[in-house]
Scaffold this motif. Structure first.
Motif, PDB file in Angstrom:
ATOM      1  N   VAL A 137      -6.680   2.629   7.572  1.00  0.00           N
ATOM      2  CA  VAL A 137      -7.744   1.665   7.288  1.00  0.00           C
ATOM      3  C   VAL A 137      -7.215   0.246   7.437  1.00  0.00           C
ATOM      4  O   VAL A 137      -7.813  -0.599   8.115  1.00  0.00           O
ATOM      5  CB  VAL A 137      -8.303   1.868   5.856  1.00  0.00           C
ATOM      6  CG1 VAL A 137      -9.275   0.758   5.508  1.00  0.00           C
ATOM      7  CG2 VAL A 137      -8.959   3.223   5.742  1.00  0.00           C
ATOM      8  N   SER A 138      -6.060  -0.014   6.833  1.00  0.00           N
ATOM      9  CA  SER A 138      -5.561  -1.388   6.862  1.00  0.00           C
ATOM     10  C   SER A 138      -5.128  -1.778   8.274  1.00  0.00           C
ATOM     11  O   SER A 138      -5.241  -2.944   8.661  1.00  0.00           O
ATOM     12  CB  SER A 138      -4.449  -1.562   5.832  1.00  0.00           C
ATOM     13  OG  SER A 138      -3.226  -1.758   6.430  1.00  0.00           O
ATOM     14  N   PRO A 154      -4.868   5.252   3.787  1.00  0.00           N
ATOM     15  CA  PRO A 154      -5.049   3.816   3.548  1.00  0.00           C
ATOM     16  C   PRO A 154      -4.357   2.951   4.603  1.00  0.00           C
ATOM     17  O   PRO A 154      -4.840   1.857   4.916  1.00  0.00           O
ATOM     18  CB  PRO A 154      -4.425   3.593   2.165  1.00  0.00           C
ATOM     19  CG  PRO A 154      -3.606   4.782   1.891  1.00  0.00           C
ATOM     20  CD  PRO A 154      -4.190   5.910   2.647  1.00  0.00           C
ATOM     21  N   ARG A 209     -12.564   3.742   5.690  1.00  0.00           N
ATOM     22  CA  ARG A 209     -12.243   3.708   4.268  1.00  0.00           C
ATOM     23  C   ARG A 209     -13.168   4.654   3.495  1.00  0.00           C
ATOM     24  O   ARG A 209     -12.704   5.459   2.695  1.00  0.00           O
ATOM     25  CB  ARG A 209     -12.403   2.284   3.741  1.00  0.00           C
ATOM     26  CG  ARG A 209     -11.844   2.093   2.340  1.00  0.00           C
ATOM     27  CD  ARG A 209     -12.431   0.870   1.673  1.00  0.00           C
ATOM     28  NE  ARG A 209     -12.215  -0.361   2.400  1.00  0.00           N
ATOM     29  CZ  ARG A 209     -11.134  -1.114   2.267  1.00  0.00           C
ATOM     30  NH1 ARG A 209     -10.177  -0.749   1.471  1.00  0.00           N
ATOM     31  NH2 ARG A 209     -11.006  -2.240   2.956  1.00  0.00           N
ATOM     32  N   ASP A 210     -14.475   4.550   3.784  1.00  0.00           N
ATOM     33  CA  ASP A 210     -15.415   5.393   3.056  1.00  0.00           C
ATOM     34  C   ASP A 210     -15.277   6.857   3.439  1.00  0.00           C
ATOM     35  O   ASP A 210     -15.376   7.739   2.592  1.00  0.00           O
ATOM     36  CB  ASP A 210     -16.857   4.929   3.331  1.00  0.00           C
ATOM     37  CG  ASP A 210     -17.148   3.626   2.597  1.00  0.00           C
ATOM     38  OD1 ASP A 210     -16.326   3.257   1.735  1.00  0.00           O
ATOM     39  OD2 ASP A 210     -18.171   2.977   2.897  1.00  0.00           O
ATOM     40  N   LEU A 253       0.827  -1.204   0.000  1.00  0.00           N
ATOM     41  CA  LEU A 253       0.000   0.000   0.000  1.00  0.00           C
ATOM     42  C   LEU A 253       0.857   1.248   0.000  1.00  0.00           C
ATOM     43  O   LEU A 253       0.675   2.149  -0.825  1.00  0.00           O
ATOM     44  CB  LEU A 253      -0.834   0.022   1.283  1.00  0.00           C
ATOM     45  CG  LEU A 253      -2.264  -0.429   1.235  1.00  0.00           C
ATOM     46  CD1 LEU A 253      -2.864  -0.370   2.616  1.00  0.00           C
ATOM     47  CD2 LEU A 253      -2.997   0.508   0.302  1.00  0.00           C
ATOM     48  N   GLY A 275     -13.173  -0.100  10.359  1.00  0.00           N
ATOM     49  CA  GLY A 275     -12.228  -0.018   9.244  1.00  0.00           C
ATOM     50  C   GLY A 275     -12.917   0.351   7.939  1.00  0.00           C
ATOM     51  O   GLY A 275     -12.463   1.247   7.216  1.00  0.00           O
ATOM     52  N   GLU A 276     -14.043  -0.325   7.648  1.00  0.00           N
ATOM     53  CA  GLU A 276     -14.776  -0.017   6.416  1.00  0.00           C
ATOM     54  C   GLU A 276     -15.311   1.408   6.445  1.00  0.00           C
ATOM     55  O   GLU A 276     -15.308   2.102   5.434  1.00  0.00           O
ATOM     56  CB  GLU A 276     -15.942  -1.003   6.239  1.00  0.00           C
ATOM     57  CG  GLU A 276     -15.515  -2.441   5.999  1.00  0.00           C
ATOM     58  CD  GLU A 276     -14.877  -2.642   4.628  1.00  0.00           C
ATOM     59  OE1 GLU A 276     -15.262  -1.917   3.691  1.00  0.00           O
ATOM     60  OE2 GLU A 276     -13.990  -3.495   4.513  1.00  0.00           O
ATOM     61  N   ASN A 295     -13.813  -4.441  12.064  1.00  0.00           N
ATOM     62  CA  ASN A 295     -14.029  -4.452  10.615  1.00  0.00           C
ATOM     63  C   ASN A 295     -14.981  -3.343  10.199  1.00  0.00           C
ATOM     64  O   ASN A 295     -14.762  -2.669   9.191  1.00  0.00           O
ATOM     65  CB  ASN A 295     -14.598  -5.803  10.166  1.00  0.00           C
ATOM     66  CG  ASN A 295     -13.505  -6.854  10.057  1.00  0.00           C
ATOM     67  OD1 ASN A 295     -12.329  -6.528   9.967  1.00  0.00           O
ATOM     68  ND2 ASN A 295     -13.890  -8.107  10.083  1.00  0.00           N
ATOM     69  N   ASP A 302     -12.028   8.365   1.889  1.00  0.00           N
ATOM     70  CA  ASP A 302     -11.888   8.299   0.447  1.00  0.00           C
ATOM     71  C   ASP A 302     -12.239   9.646  -0.171  1.00  0.00           C
ATOM     72  O   ASP A 302     -13.388  10.080  -0.110  1.00  0.00           O
ATOM     73  CB  ASP A 302     -12.820   7.205  -0.097  1.00  0.00           C
ATOM     74  CG  ASP A 302     -12.511   6.907  -1.549  1.00  0.00           C
ATOM     75  OD1 ASP A 302     -11.794   7.720  -2.167  1.00  0.00           O
ATOM     76  OD2 ASP A 302     -12.970   5.874  -2.051  1.00  0.00           O
TER      77      ASP A 302
END
Lengths: 327, 276
Positions: free
Chosen positions: B199-200, B196, B269-270, B157, B265-266, B262, B273
């Motif tokens: 998020v990861s 990123p 991400r959103d 990444l 994290g998702e 999780n 972004d």
């Protein structure tokens, strides 16, 4: 096709070398000596015997020499003899256990595909609808649930409470007395629960992937063109959108091979299935070094083969690559 | 992106918000484990073995007569510790290798990426078990081994981010002003690559918690009598036909914890972004 395949296989050679190097380093960097598993706990072993064992396994040589010697044997798939009480060649034991793991993994890949493609497709076409939201939540849960926990619960419910399925092993005690049909049914009954459990984690991620693929494609201009031609929606989705959404799935399948093989350690040891995962787990518990190194290399080779198949499949399925790759 | 905008975008996602609340709750539970747990997690009551959930022991007792709820509460500390230490290690290694590969390119990049690809060839459970077999199973070894075997995603990444960022105008401008490599990396490139990674890392905490519990379940992780969810499940395995509560609750705890991280994290991400 042949030329591309051959090139791809040739490209695997350096990777294989790297795999053996990492397997070797991992085992030899760790503290403790490989022969320790045999000698440490045995009070009858004299210093002399220890030295003799060290010479026998080549541990008195430099680390480079040891790697070279090991490598020349590994090239012939000779991983030495297991430290376990049977002292059999490592490769024989691996060959014996490999079929169970392969059958389990190939079957669960097939089930994952069959289930997740339609689910991903429907959630993308009806994005934001009830089905989409429901499966999203379910997949998040399925993705987070530990497989060994689900395995235990399934054992309790289907095995103990309903007494529907056998809870461990590959065959029943009376297996040898059964007819051919009976044998197959017996095997399937034993494999059913492990299969479902090893499938659950996989199809969550694949359906999500399939869904986002489809969403990306549905927005594209060529689908508007197809609709403008007056094609029914069903044809537009199945004939025009689906094939393009499926191509990248091949890559994801290849990538999921190591996870599946790794996952078979847990599934096989819970359900007492005689496969590579269980063999490796026993080797780890018994500090059976030749066995550990052998399984590590074979596990990585299986992953490489999975990737190779995925690459070939991709090159075959994607017209843009097909023309260049298969000339 | 400013903090307020980020928070509004994060809070707009219902599932992510639920995840975040659960994560905070779990932090509080493990911080207050000593006060919350009704019993000593390792105190056996020989006369009260395998008793089903009741008013005295809300989640029942195990084969030694220890209180399941108290063990669950104390177990949350182990999960948190493993999750964060392992991910700290993963992220550090991933950031270092990814930065080196992405910023310097050439030989350094080739070598790091070859190493990365090789590590990815091994089924991770195989690699982790092989290393653990050589070491004494303990919580520290588990964290170190998980950290050392799961940095590849972060490294890739960071490398990808650096490769896109390093040729953009703002980097060239900073370089023209005479910024050193270190300054360029630390003040101009890294901050832009952090989203990123964050998020990861969040998803990584979930993964590490799941891994630790699998290892402990297999008897190769944290060792009994320490109360961890994986150890509790391993103990409960032998009583699955008689005492379902021994296996059910620890697994549920793992499920909820992993699920919350999780979801967060998702959500991150959103929210992070820039395309949204």
């Amino acid at each position: 096709m042949l030329k591309y395949t051959f090139k791809r296989i040739l490209m695997m050679a350096p990777t294989l070398l790297g795999i053996t190097l990492i397997s070797f380093v991992v085992i030899h960097l760790a503290p403790g000596e490989p022969t320790g598993a045999i000698t440490d706990l045995n009070p009858n072993v004299s210093l002399e015997t220890k030295e003799r064992l060290r010479t026998l396994y080549g541990l008195d040589k430099s680390i480079y020499e040891q790697y070279y010697n090991w490598l020349t044997k590994v090239v012939r798939l000779d991983f030495g003899h297991s430290f376990a009480s049977d002292r059999r060649p490592v490769i024989d034991k691996i060959w014996e256990k490999l079929p169970v793991t392969l059958i389990l993994n190939v079957a669960s890949l097939a089930i994952i595909l069959i289930i997740s493609i339609p689910i991903g497709l429907i959630s993308a076409v009806r994005a934001g609808g009830l089905f989409d939201r429901l499966t999203t939540v379910l997949f998040f849960i399925g993705f987070a649930a530990p497989s060994f926990w689900l395995a235990l619960l399934a054992m309790r419910y289907f095995g103990v409470e309903l007494n529907l399925l056998p809870i461990s092993g590959l065959t029943s005690l009376n297996y040898s007395e059964l007819g051919r049909g009976g044998k197959i049914i017996d095997l399937v009954r034993h494999l059913l629960m492990p299969l479902i459990i090893s499938t659950l984690g996989g199809f969550a991620s694949l359906s999500r992937y399939m869904r986002s693929n489809m969403l990306e494609i549905i927005r594209q201009d060529y689908l508007t063109t197809a609709r403008a031609k007056g094609l029914p929606e069903c044809t537009v989705i199945i004939r025009h959108a689906l094939p393009n959404a499926l191509i990248p799935v091949i890559t994801i399948l290849g990538l999921s091979v190591p996870t599946l093989i790794g996952g078979s350690i847990i599934v096989e040891s819970i359900y007492a299935l005689p496969g590579l995962g269980q063999l490796f787990y026993m080797a780890v518990m018994g500090r059976d070094y030749p066995m550990i190194m052998g399984s590590l290399v074979i596990g990585a080779i299986l992953t490489l083969l999975g990737n190779l198949l995925a690459d070939l499949g991709y090159a075959w399925a994607d017209p843009r690559l097909r023309d260049t790759a298969f000339k | 992106m400013n903090l307020k905008l980020f928070l509004t975008r994060f809070a707009a996602q219902r599932l992510a918000l639920i995840g975040a609340i659960l994560v905070i709750l779990m932090f509080m539970v493990s911080a207050a484990a000593g006060r919350l747990a009704p019993y000593d997690p390792n105190h056996p009551e020989p006369r009260n073995r395998l008793s089903p959930p009741s008013s005295g022991h809300i989640l029942g007792t195990d084969a030694l007569g220890r209180d399941v709820l108290s063990r669950l509460i104390w177990g949350s500390q182990v999960s948190l510790k493993v999750g964060f230490v392992a991910v700290g290690l993963t992220t550090t290694i991933g950031l270092l290798l990814g930065t080196a590969a992405g910023y310097y390119g050439g030989m350094v990049d080739d070598l790091i990426m070859i190493f990365c690809d090789l590590m990815l060839c091994f089924p991770s459970m195989f690699l982790i078990l092989a290393v653990i077999a050589m070491l004494e199973p303990s919580i520290w070894n588990v964290m170190i081994v998980i950290g050392l075997t799961s940095w590849m995603g972060v490294a890739r990444l960071v490398r990808a981010e650096f490769i896109t960022l390093k040729n953009q105008d703002f980097t060239l401008a900073a370089r023209a002003l005479g910024a050193s490599d270190l300054r360029l990396i630390l003040y101009h490139l890294l901050p832009n690559a952090l989203a990123p990674v964050l998020v990861s890392a969040t998803l990584g905490v979930a993964g590490a918690i799941l891994l630790e519990s699998s290892l402990s379940f297999l008897g190769l992780g944290v060792q009994p009598p320490t109360a961890t969810w994986g150890v509790m499940l391993a103990d409960g395995k032998d009583y699955i036909d008689r005492a379902w509560w021994l296996s059910f609750y620890p697994g549920l705890a793992i499920l909820i914890t992993v699920l919350s991280y999780n979801l967060v994290g998702e959500g991150l991400r959103d929210a992070l972004d820039p395309r949204n």
